[in-house]
Enzyme design. Structure first.
Site, PDB file in Angstrom:
ATOM      1  CB  SER A 246      43.972  69.362  29.059  1.00  9.60           C
ATOM      2  OG  SER A 246      43.419  69.331  30.354  1.00  9.60           O
ATOM      3  CB  THR A 247      45.017  68.473  24.402  1.00 11.92           C
ATOM      4  OG1 THR A 247      44.100  67.381  24.421  1.00 11.92           O
ATOM      5  CG2 THR A 247      46.061  68.272  25.478  1.00 11.92           C
TER       6      THR A 247
END
Length: 191
Positions: free
Chosen positions: A9-10
């Protein structure tokens, strides 16, 4: 052909764990994304879907890597089924190329949706109970009611500019404008 898909996600997360698991599972190609699952535009996913052929199997580390919501996950799996492409999840041990794997996938999906609905219902019930006790959700007001009334009075008197009132009260212009709008809706004599 086994085709892997990995997503984090990041930027501060790492794809190594997923990449190693997909390589150990025998994936010949691995497509990757470093973006939230909620984002519609995932270039790695788009590229992977473009190269899939009937008989291929998409291998993922966990189901949540493929889609953030159950609705999205089921849509992707249905797309794969139409294209005659299987799905294999390593952590959940699901393989949709078998009828048993499809059944397990749909049961997991139904349970996940049930759990989300329970959480939503409990959250709403908790908020309703708090409101019944007089507690409202959200961020507390910047100014207490007396200071808010003073800010509104200063604005009505038109002796000070918006900027000066904000500096005196230690609030931003948007906060003052919100107080003025609320006062106008409620009918407290703000102009």
């Amino acid at each position: 052909m086994l085709i892997g898909y990995a997503r984090v996600s990041t930027d501060d997360q790492n794809l190594d764990l997923q990449r190693d698991a997909l390589q150990a599972a025998g994936c010949e190609r691995i497509f990757e994304d470093m973006v939230s699952g909620a984002k519609v535009d995932r270039t790695g996913m788009t590229e992977m879907l473009a190269v899939l052929r009937a008989g291929d199997t998409v291998v993922i580390w966990r189901l949540d890597r493929l889609g953030r919501s159950l609705k999205n996950l089921i849509a992707v799996v249905e797309h794969l089924e139409v294209a005659q492409v299987g799905l294999r999840s390593l952590q959940e041990n699901i393989d949709t190329t078998s009828s048993g794997g499809r059944l397990v996938f749909h049961l997991f999906g139904a349970l996940a949706e049930f759990e989300r609905n329970l959480i939503r219902e409990r959250t709403r019930a908790g908020m309703a109970a708090a409101r019944a006790r007089g507690r409202m959700g959200g961020r507390p007001k910047r100014l207490d009611p007396a200071k808010r009334a003073l800010a509104l009075q200063l604005h009505q008197e038109e002796k000070y500019t918006i900027k000066e009132i904000c500096q005196m009260m230690g609030i931003s212009k948007s906060t003052l404008y919100n107080y003025l709008a609320t006062a106008n809706r409620v009918g407290i004599g703000a102009t």
